[in-house]
Design a protein around this motif. Structure first.
Motif, PDB file in Angstrom:
ATOM      1  N   GLY A 165       3.081   5.301   2.002  1.00  0.00           N
ATOM      2  CA  GLY A 165       3.998   4.571   1.142  1.00  0.00           C
ATOM      3  C   GLY A 165       5.410   4.527   1.673  1.00  0.00           C
ATOM      4  O   GLY A 165       5.704   5.004   2.755  1.00  0.00           O
TER       5      GLY A 165
ATOM      6  N   ASP B 179      -0.425   8.418  -2.502  1.00  0.00           N
ATOM      7  CA  ASP B 179       0.391   7.933  -3.599  1.00  0.00           C
ATOM      8  C   ASP B 179       0.002   8.722  -4.843  1.00  0.00           C
ATOM      9  O   ASP B 179      -1.017   8.468  -5.472  1.00  0.00           O
ATOM     10  CB  ASP B 179       0.114   6.436  -3.811  1.00  0.00           C
ATOM     11  CG  ASP B 179       0.953   5.860  -4.938  1.00  0.00           C
ATOM     12  OD1 ASP B 179       1.693   6.631  -5.576  1.00  0.00           O
ATOM     13  OD2 ASP B 179       0.852   4.645  -5.177  1.00  0.00           O
TER      14      ASP B 179
ATOM     15  N   SER C  88      -1.246   7.497  -8.266  1.00  0.00           N
ATOM     16  CA  SER C  88      -2.627   7.047  -8.432  1.00  0.00           C
ATOM     17  C   SER C  88      -3.550   8.185  -8.046  1.00  0.00           C
ATOM     18  O   SER C  88      -3.784   8.418  -6.874  1.00  0.00           O
ATOM     19  CB  SER C  88      -2.889   5.828  -7.532  1.00  0.00           C
ATOM     20  OG  SER C  88      -4.228   5.427  -7.639  1.00  0.00           O
TER      21      SER C  88
ATOM     22  N   GLN D 103      -2.258 -13.780   4.379  1.00  0.00           N
ATOM     23  CA  GLN D 103      -0.931 -13.997   3.788  1.00  0.00           C
ATOM     24  C   GLN D 103      -0.444 -15.405   4.071  1.00  0.00           C
ATOM     25  O   GLN D 103       0.359 -15.948   3.301  1.00  0.00           O
ATOM     26  CB  GLN D 103       0.083 -12.974   4.292  1.00  0.00           C
ATOM     27  CG  GLN D 103       1.394 -13.028   3.510  1.00  0.00           C
ATOM     28  CD  GLN D 103       2.372 -11.930   3.839  1.00  0.00           C
ATOM     29  OE1 GLN D 103       2.182 -11.160   4.783  1.00  0.00           O
ATOM     30  NE2 GLN D 103       3.443 -11.829   3.069  1.00  0.00           N
TER      31      GLN D 103
ATOM     32  N   ASP E 293       5.132  -5.847   1.675  1.00  0.00           N
ATOM     33  CA  ASP E 293       4.636  -5.639   0.312  1.00  0.00           C
ATOM     34  C   ASP E 293       3.280  -6.309   0.100  1.00  0.00           C
ATOM     35  O   ASP E 293       2.405  -5.758  -0.580  1.00  0.00           O
ATOM     36  CB  ASP E 293       5.648  -6.156  -0.712  1.00  0.00           C
ATOM     37  CG  ASP E 293       6.916  -5.319  -0.753  1.00  0.00           C
ATOM     38  OD1 ASP E 293       6.873  -4.160  -0.282  1.00  0.00           O
ATOM     39  OD2 ASP E 293       7.948  -5.824  -1.255  1.00  0.00           O
ATOM     40  N   TRP E 294       3.111  -7.517   0.664  1.00  0.00           N
ATOM     41  CA  TRP E 294       1.842  -8.231   0.478  1.00  0.00           C
ATOM     42  C   TRP E 294       0.684  -7.437   1.064  1.00  0.00           C
ATOM     43  O   TRP E 294      -0.369  -7.277   0.424  1.00  0.00           O
ATOM     44  CB  TRP E 294       1.903  -9.609   1.132  1.00  0.00           C
ATOM     45  CG  TRP E 294       0.605 -10.369   0.993  1.00  0.00           C
ATOM     46  CD1 TRP E 294       0.258 -11.220  -0.024  1.00  0.00           C
ATOM     47  CD2 TRP E 294      -0.522 -10.321   1.880  1.00  0.00           C
ATOM     48  NE1 TRP E 294      -1.018 -11.701   0.175  1.00  0.00           N
ATOM     49  CE2 TRP E 294      -1.523 -11.163   1.330  1.00  0.00           C
ATOM     50  CE3 TRP E 294      -0.790  -9.646   3.070  1.00  0.00           C
ATOM     51  CZ2 TRP E 294      -2.771 -11.351   1.947  1.00  0.00           C
ATOM     52  CZ3 TRP E 294      -2.032  -9.823   3.678  1.00  0.00           C
ATOM     53  CH2 TRP E 294      -3.000 -10.667   3.122  1.00  0.00           C
TER      54      TRP E 294
ATOM     55  N   GLU F  30       0.484  -4.193   1.782  1.00  0.00           N
ATOM     56  CA  GLU F  30       0.258  -2.941   1.058  1.00  0.00           C
ATOM     57  C   GLU F  30      -0.475  -3.205  -0.261  1.00  0.00           C
ATOM     58  O   GLU F  30      -1.451  -2.513  -0.601  1.00  0.00           O
ATOM     59  CB  GLU F  30       1.580  -2.243   0.789  1.00  0.00           C
ATOM     60  CG  GLU F  30       1.437  -0.900   0.100  1.00  0.00           C
ATOM     61  CD  GLU F  30       2.754  -0.159  -0.024  1.00  0.00           C
ATOM     62  OE1 GLU F  30       2.721   1.033  -0.370  1.00  0.00           O
ATOM     63  OE2 GLU F  30       3.818  -0.768   0.216  1.00  0.00           O
ATOM     64  N   LYS F  31      -0.021  -4.207  -0.989  1.00  0.00           N
ATOM     65  CA  LYS F  31      -0.641  -4.533  -2.277  1.00  0.00           C
ATOM     66  C   LYS F  31      -2.089  -4.977  -2.100  1.00  0.00           C
ATOM     67  O   LYS F  31      -2.983  -4.569  -2.870  1.00  0.00           O
ATOM     68  CB  LYS F  31       0.170  -5.632  -2.973  1.00  0.00           C
ATOM     69  CG  LYS F  31      -0.383  -6.058  -4.321  1.00  0.00           C
ATOM     70  CD  LYS F  31       0.472  -7.166  -4.938  1.00  0.00           C
ATOM     71  CE  LYS F  31      -0.102  -7.640  -6.275  1.00  0.00           C
ATOM     72  NZ  LYS F  31       0.735  -8.739  -6.855  1.00  0.00           N
ATOM     73  N   THR F  32      -2.336  -5.800  -1.092  1.00  0.00           N
ATOM     74  CA  THR F  32      -3.681  -6.312  -0.859  1.00  0.00           C
ATOM     75  C   THR F  32      -4.638  -5.206  -0.465  1.00  0.00           C
ATOM     76  O   THR F  32      -5.773  -5.132  -0.963  1.00  0.00           O
ATOM     77  CB  THR F  32      -3.657  -7.396   0.231  1.00  0.00           C
ATOM     78  OG1 THR F  32      -2.769  -8.450  -0.165  1.00  0.00           O
ATOM     79  CG2 THR F  32      -5.044  -7.972   0.463  1.00  0.00           C
TER      80      THR F  32
ATOM     81  N   LYS G 146      -4.380  -1.966  -1.139  1.00  0.00           N
ATOM     82  CA  LYS G 146      -4.616  -1.090  -2.288  1.00  0.00           C
ATOM     83  C   LYS G 146      -5.566  -1.738  -3.284  1.00  0.00           C
ATOM     84  O   LYS G 146      -6.421  -1.056  -3.879  1.00  0.00           O
ATOM     85  CB  LYS G 146      -3.294  -0.714  -2.949  1.00  0.00           C
ATOM     86  CG  LYS G 146      -2.470   0.283  -2.139  1.00  0.00           C
ATOM     87  CD  LYS G 146      -1.229   0.724  -2.892  1.00  0.00           C
ATOM     88  CE  LYS G 146      -0.485   1.802  -2.116  1.00  0.00           C
ATOM     89  NZ  LYS G 146       0.725   2.281  -2.823  1.00  0.00           N
ATOM     90  N   SER G 147      -5.444  -3.048  -3.457  1.00  0.00           N
ATOM     91  CA  SER G 147      -6.337  -3.759  -4.361  1.00  0.00           C
ATOM     92  C   SER G 147      -7.772  -3.714  -3.858  1.00  0.00           C
ATOM     93  O   SER G 147      -8.717  -3.488  -4.632  1.00  0.00           O
ATOM     94  CB  SER G 147      -5.875  -5.210  -4.509  1.00  0.00           C
ATOM     95  OG  SER G 147      -6.792  -5.968  -5.262  1.00  0.00           O
TER      96      SER G 147
ATOM     97  N   GLN H 104      -9.163  -0.256  -4.355  1.00  0.00           N
ATOM     98  CA  GLN H 104      -9.448  -0.015  -5.765  1.00  0.00           C
ATOM     99  C   GLN H 104     -10.771  -0.668  -6.161  1.00  0.00           C
ATOM    100  O   GLN H 104     -11.568  -0.072  -6.906  1.00  0.00           O
ATOM    101  CB  GLN H 104      -8.310  -0.560  -6.627  1.00  0.00           C
ATOM    102  CG  GLN H 104      -8.513  -0.366  -8.126  1.00  0.00           C
ATOM    103  CD  GLN H 104      -8.556   1.097  -8.536  1.00  0.00           C
ATOM    104  OE1 GLN H 104      -7.946   1.953  -7.883  1.00  0.00           O
ATOM    105  NE2 GLN H 104      -9.280   1.394  -9.602  1.00  0.00           N
TER     106      GLN H 104
END
Length: 304
Positions: free
Chosen positions: A47, A55, A58, A164, A284-285, A287-289, A291-292, A295
């Motif tokens: 992170g 993280d 979570s 992206q 950010d894109w 990292e978010k992708t 993690k999604s 998950q």
């Protein structure tokens, strides 16, 4: 500030006066630990900030990180070693680096890719999946694991791609040349996934691992060593368009190759362009992708 990866205490941290036998025992134990099979892949993102660690917001991501060896002979720093083939000893450490291959207009298109967070999630360049000049879409895309003698050990179909460049206003931007691929099944050849972190922006010694564009002619995994530079140092701008400049010999390594900090073992960026020796870094894109996607994998395991 350098991104750091949590690691086991080294033998040098033992108190003074410890016997030679204790040091040898500790060294043997460390070697045994490094020889363990596939590392946990549930939490491989580092992170924001200075620490590469789970993280904690979570709980599902509070897993172990593996500090994999960059597998270099530290006693041999000669310039001739800046570009070389990956040895058979290195393959366990870099077994999570493979090749994405697609067919476009009847021709093969390839890029280097690396597994992150799970054995069926990979990262590569977005331009890999762009239409050709004739408008043809890439098809029959697979992730390929290749062994130390250049033979394909597994060929896994790609289930889907999140690019992206498909986001509004992002197409063609070098700094956003990221794609996340989901494989139809986990890689069985890869022993470890690759820990990915935020780049601090400071100059760093790195190693790059990847393959040539034409893997039919040459499928040997390669490594290059060098430096990724700060955006600006001594009043000179060292950044290429949309990314950071590195001095690694990338002539024989295709885009998508990870650049790994030699001190921490953490991926700090991805090789995106050979023409300008460009490294782009996690945004950010991405990292978010990632993690999604991780998950989704955890939820699927629970459901089953």
């Amino acid at each position: 500030m350098r991104v750091k990866l949590a690691s086991l205490p080294s033998a040098s941290n033992t108190r003074k006066g410890a016997s030679k036998l204790a040091l040898v025992t500790g060294a043997l134990a460390a070697l045994a630990l490094m020889g363990n099979q596939r590392a946990h892949a549930d939490a491989a993102l580092c992170g924001k900030g200075s620490q590469c660690a789970p993280d904690l917001s979570s709980p599902a991501e509070n897993q172990h990180f593996f500090r994999f060896s960059t597998a270099h002979d530290q006693s041999n720093q000669h310039e001739s070693l800046r570009r070389t083939e990956v040895t058979s000893k290195d393959y366990a450490s870099f077994s999570g680096v493979g090749v994405i291959s697609c067919m476009v207009d009847g021709k093969q298109r390839t890029s280097t890719a690396f597994l992150v967070g799970a054995f069926d999630i990979g990262v590569t360049v977005a331009h890999m999946f762009q239409k050709s000049a004739t408008g043809a879409e890439p098809s029959d895309c697979t992730y390929n694991s290749i062994d130390s003698v250049g033979q394909v050990r597994e060929r896994i179909p790609v289930s889907y791609v999140k690019s992206q460049w498909d986001e509004a206003g992002a197409a063609g931007q070098v700094s956003k040349d990221f794609a996340v691929v989901r494989l139809s099944q986990p890689s069985r050849y890869a022993q470890r996934t690759m820990p990915l972190g935020r780049f601090s922006g400071s100059a760093a010694s790195v190693v790059m691992i990847g393959y040539k564009n034409d893997i039919d002619a040459d499928s040997i995994k390669r490594k290059a060593r060098g430096t990724v530079y700060e955006r600006r140092a001594n009043g000179i701008v060292n950044a290429s368009t949309g990314g950071f400049t590195h001095d690694l010999d990338s002539r024989d390594i295709s885009p998508g190759a990870p650049l790994i900090d030699e001190t921490t073992g953490v991926i700090v960026g991805m090789h995106a362009q050979s023409a300008h020796n460009t490294m782009i870094t996690m945004n950010d894109w991405l990292e978010k992708t990632l993690k999604s996607e991780m998950q989704q994998q955890r939820e699927a395991r629970v459901a089953n």
